[in-house]
Scaffold this motif. Structure first.
Motif, PDB file in Angstrom:
ATOM      1  N   ARG A 223     -51.005 -23.862  16.048  1.00 10.20           N
ATOM      2  CA  ARG A 223     -50.017 -23.098  15.271  1.00 10.20           C
ATOM      3  C   ARG A 223     -48.786 -23.954  14.965  1.00 10.20           C
ATOM      4  O   ARG A 223     -48.223 -23.883  13.866  1.00 10.20           O
ATOM      5  N   ALA A 224     -48.391 -24.788  15.922  1.00  9.58           N
ATOM      6  CA  ALA A 224     -47.242 -25.668  15.685  1.00  9.58           C
ATOM      7  C   ALA A 224     -47.569 -26.680  14.583  1.00  9.58           C
ATOM      8  O   ALA A 224     -46.754 -26.937  13.692  1.00  9.58           O
ATOM      9  N   ASP A 226     -49.694 -26.356  12.158  1.00 14.68           N
ATOM     10  CA  ASP A 226     -49.756 -25.634  10.875  1.00 14.68           C
ATOM     11  C   ASP A 226     -48.339 -25.489  10.301  1.00 14.68           C
ATOM     12  O   ASP A 226     -48.082 -25.778   9.119  1.00 14.68           O
ATOM     13  N   LEU A 227     -47.414 -25.056  11.162  1.00 14.42           N
ATOM     14  CA  LEU A 227     -46.024 -24.889  10.721  1.00 14.42           C
ATOM     15  C   LEU A 227     -45.455 -26.225  10.236  1.00 14.42           C
ATOM     16  O   LEU A 227     -44.805 -26.307   9.188  1.00 14.42           O
ATOM     17  N   HIS A 230     -46.604 -27.527   6.894  1.00 13.80           N
ATOM     18  CA  HIS A 230     -46.001 -26.836   5.753  1.00 13.80           C
ATOM     19  C   HIS A 230     -44.490 -27.039   5.645  1.00 13.80           C
ATOM     20  O   HIS A 230     -43.958 -27.088   4.536  1.00 13.80           O
ATOM     21  N   THR A 231     -43.795 -27.138   6.798  1.00 11.10           N
ATOM     22  CA  THR A 231     -42.330 -27.140   6.708  1.00 11.10           C
ATOM     23  C   THR A 231     -41.665 -28.335   7.396  1.00 11.10           C
ATOM     24  O   THR A 231     -40.440 -28.390   7.448  1.00 11.10           O
ATOM     25  N   TRP A 291     -41.001 -21.684  15.770  1.00 13.69           N
ATOM     26  CA  TRP A 291     -42.209 -21.713  16.621  1.00 13.69           C
ATOM     27  C   TRP A 291     -41.865 -21.368  18.053  1.00 13.69           C
ATOM     28  O   TRP A 291     -40.818 -21.793  18.564  1.00 13.69           O
TER      29      TRP A 291
END
Ligand code: NAD
Ligand code: TYD
Length: 336
Positions: A223-224, A226-227, A230-231, A291
């Protein structure tokens, strides 16, 4: 379709990431380049091998003829492929330099030739900071790697950064703490100890057992990433820490408890050479981006133990039928 190249996607974290990515992003096509070393297994991908949005390529990141065109075709590269086990790097470091440093170099060179590349994620590790007696490492801290694995990863970490600074390759560097979860090769402490305990074999605890690791569930890591894909900001480093600092001896007791065994299975053994005493990551930077780890360690560890208990099909062939694995265990721990 967004074209994502994952390297090392048949390993522990890579295979969890491929599965996570296919579930989370319907518009992603994942090409997975993996050499299938001892640590990389098709079994790790059993449920996604036939997914039309996943293409598996059996190949070496050091081979520019294979890896180059895949990097040149990608929108994102998420580069996990590496030799990863500290104890093996103490026995024989050459392949760590080859894969972790030279392999990263091959990918980064190809990245220079891809003007539409939006992100190159260099998966680094908290081990590059070296042992941290007190406080927590922040992204700007000096790197003081203390074993050949960590030194190879530090080389690759800074090489990737240099390709951003020099060539404008859209690199971000992530430094995660010790991951745990399903599909981790049974040489690392958690799967080794769980599977030994299930068979009433002793669990070899190095030194005084007081070394501290900060545990991160592999899905919180995904999940980290993925973030950050994107950012994140190119040229930046991001720590990804679970915030669960645990002494090995305490971890061992909890594993044995979850496995329904007693502490009599603990076998104190000689310490690892150059054994880093403690890792600890400050994660304010990532937390500031929204996150938070979602998996409480107690719960995650219990579920992880249960996964190895429920998936003997996955680990028994390694532990019982792989001669290379047996040879490694004997070289590392001696004859049982
Ligand atoms: P792993 O050992 O389980 O898997 C490594 C994968 O890379 C395997 O599938 C292997 O076949 C593949 N590979 C190795 N050499 C290759 C080559 N030359 N070409 C192509 N593929 C090759 O490792 P892991 O624990 O999943 O770690 C993945 C990444 O995350 C590594 O870069 C590691 O340094 C980093 N990391 C791991 C942890 C952890 O706790 N496991 C923590 C922080 C960072
Ligand atoms: P490991 O899982 O190899 O990860 P890393 O070295 O990357 O942190 O080891 C985690 C901790 O567990 C480390 O402090 C070494 C210790 N350890 C043991 O005590 N016994 C073992 O058999 C292994 C593999 C590790």
């Amino acid at each position: 379709m967004t074209k994502v190249l994952v390297t090392g996607g048949a390993g522990f974290i890579g295979s969890n990431f491929v599965r996570y990515a296919l579930q989370t992003h319907a518009d992603w096509h994942v090409t997975n380049l993996d050499k299938l070393t001892y640590a990389g297994r098709r079994e790790n991908l059993h449920d996604v091998m036939d997914d039309p949005r996943h293409s598996f390529v059996h190949g070496d990141i050091c081979n520019a003829a294979v890896a180059g065109p895949l990097v040149e075709a990608a929108d994102y590269v998420v580069h996990f492929a590496a030799e990863t086990h500290v104890d093996r790097s103490i026995m024989a470091a050459g392949v760590f330099l080859k894969t972790d440093v030279e392999g990263s170099f091959v990918l980064l060179e190809a990245a220079r030739r891809n003007p539409k590349l939006q992100r190159f994620v260099q998966i680094s590790t908290d081990e590059v900071y070296g042992s941290v007696p007190e406080g927590s490492s922040t992204e700007t801290d000096e790197l003081r790697p203390r074993n050949p694995y960590a030194a190879s990863k530090a080389g690759a970490d800074r090489l990737a950064y240099s390709y951003w600074a020099t060539h404008d390759v859209p690199v971000i560097v992530t430094r995660a703490s010790n991951n745990y979860g399903p599909y981790q090769f049974p040489e690392k402490i958690i799967p080794l100890f769980v599977t030994n305990a299930m068979d009433d074999l002793q669990v070899p605890l190095y030194g005084d057992g007081g070394n501290v690791r900060d545990w991160l569930h592999v899905l919180d890591h995904c999940r980290a990433l993925d973030l950050l894909i994107h950012t994140g900001k190119n040229g930046e480093v991001y720590n990804i820490g679970g915030g669960n600092e645990v002494k090995n001896v305490d971890l061992t007791h909890t594993i044995l408890e979850h496995a329904g065994k007693t502490a009599s299975l603990i076998k104190p053994v000689a310490d690892r050479k150059g054994h880093d005493r403690r890792y600890s990551l400050g994660t304010a930077k990532l937390q500031g981006m929204g996150w938070q780890p979602q998996v409480p360690f107690d719960e995650g560890l219990r579920e992880t133990v249960a996964w190895y208990q429920a998936n003997e099909w996955w680990w028994r062939p390694i532990k019982e039928r792989d001669p290379a694995y047996k040879a490694y265990i004997e070289a590392q721990y001696g004859k049982r």
